[in-house]
Design an enzyme around this catalytic site. Structure first.
Site, PDB file in Angstrom:
ATOM      1  CB  CYS A 245    -105.823 -47.434  29.183  1.00 52.33           C
ATOM      2  SG  CYS A 245    -104.511 -46.278  29.651  1.00 52.33           S
ATOM      3  CG  HIS A 329    -108.790 -43.763  27.143  1.00 53.26           C
ATOM      4  ND1 HIS A 329    -109.347 -44.312  28.287  1.00 53.26           N
ATOM      5  CD2 HIS A 329    -107.483 -43.580  27.418  1.00 53.26           C
ATOM      6  CE1 HIS A 329    -108.417 -44.444  29.203  1.00 53.26           C
ATOM      7  NE2 HIS A 329    -107.277 -44.012  28.699  1.00 53.26           N
ATOM      8  CD  GLU A 331    -112.841 -44.423  27.505  1.00 55.49           C
ATOM      9  OE1 GLU A 331    -112.054 -43.843  28.271  1.00 55.49           O
ATOM     10  OE2 GLU A 331    -112.472 -45.293  26.694  1.00 55.49           O
TER      11      GLU A 331
END
Length: 357
Positions: A245, A329, A331
């Site tokens: 990001c 993202h 994660e």
């Protein structure tokens, strides 16, 4: 009976009337929307929302209450807008209502607004400033002047945070507003994470003897972080790097690339990204209002992923420097685990000491 009416006034002059929930007070911020059907606690506690008034496009928020899924120490949104709030949540992990959570953390909320109409306005006109007030706004100067500044400096940690196996691979996580799940994914793979503040210099990071460098997510205009970018230039080529990001944007700037603000950004858990090497599409979670201009990094890197909706840059590989970054993202389990293999790729790059496509 207490009058709970509040006013949402947009920079373009539109005004909406809703009902207050959460904390009392007036607030000005940048108005954005997110499309997630679940994950409202993750949204509230994502530091990347610093300075922003967030609209939830999904109509019912709070139905499973407050759960142990926070992504940072507190909520960072300036204010929160929902169509309908749930006061009687049902979930075996529920620890309270969203109403009380916002109140306890000083976050102003509004419900009862036409969030579909609000979203259409932002999609058509672009991100704009807005104010939430107890009385109708007549002077628009405070709304027009509002700017998000010093965002990364505000949300970063104050001192290093150590987590994971002390005997594992040492990863420096450069904290520009890092979500908890980034370190958790690395720790789950046996790593020893050292989360360092954004103001750490290249020399301070290298003094920790890390084997890899993780560039985290975070809020605001990437170009504002001049000192970080200069220090990042000194680290390129000295450590295997993985950026997510804002980290993706900052490395592009450090490599001579350019970024620009998007019309309304990508925010939500249903963003499709296409891998240009395999033509495979992944469903990703995203939260950003700036993009890397693909043509600006072509001399130093290769665009690896693009957004399947609008073609914007979603990832860059830097083969000569053992570095790669993604805008989305991995994660956050958008698919729900489509892109988690990127953490394995990062560790493979560290072990082998070379770039792996």
């Amino acid at each position: 009976m207490k009058d709970d009416r509040v006013y949402l006034t947009l920079q373009n002059g539109r005004q909406f009337v809703g009902h207050r929930f959460g904390a009392d007070g007036d607030v000005v911020g940048e108005l954005v929307f997110t499309t997630g059907m679940t994950g409202y606690l993750e949204t509230l506690t994502d530091p990347s929302y610093y300075g922003q008034i967030v609209i939830q496009t999904f109509p019912l928020i709070g139905n499973y209450g407050i759960t142990p899924d926070a992504q940072s120490k507190k909520p960072w949104v300036s204010a929160y807008i929902v169509r309908e709030k749930c006061d009687e949540p049902s979930n075996f992990r529920c620890e309270g209502t969203i109403e009380q959570y916002l109140k306890d953390n000083g976050i102003v909320g509004i419900y009862g607004l036409d969030t579909r109409e609000l979203t259409r306005i932002v999609r058509e006109a672009g991100v704009m400033n807005a104010a939430i007030t107890t009385k109708p706004v007549k002077d628009f100067s405070a709304i027009e002047k509002y700017r998000i500044t010093d965002a990364v400096k505000t949300v970063t940690c104050a001192e290093p945070i150590y987590t994971g196996n002390p005997e594992g691979v040492r990863i420096a996580v450069w904290d520009f507003g890092a979500k908890y799940n980034i370190a958790k994914e690395l720790v789950k793979r046996g790593c020893h994470c050292i989360q360092v503040p954004s103001f750490y210099t290249a020399e301070q990071i290298l003094a920790l003897n890390p084997q890899g460098l993780m560039l985290s997510n975070g809020p605001g205009d990437p170009a504002e972080n001049v000192e970080v970018i200069e220090n990042m230039k000194k680290l390129v080529g000295k450590l295997p790097i993985f950026g997510i990001c804002l980290g993706h944007q900052l490395l592009a700037l450090a490599m001579g690339g350019k970024t620009k603000k998007m019309k309304y950004g990508h925010r939500g858990g249903n963003q499709p990204v296409k891998c240009l090497n395999t033509n495979r599409v992944y469903i990703s979670s995203q939260n950003h209002g700036y993009e890397v201009i693909s043509s600006s990094v072509q001399e130093v890197g290769t665009v690896s992923y693009v957004n399947a909706n609008d073609g914007t840059c979603e990832g860059v590989d830097y083969p000569a420097y053992n570095a790669f970054t993604v805008q989305f993202h991995p994660e956050a389990r958008g698919g729900p685990r489509d892109a988690s293999f990127l953490f394995d790729r990062f560790l493979r790059n560290i072990r082998e000491g070379k770039y792996n496509a």
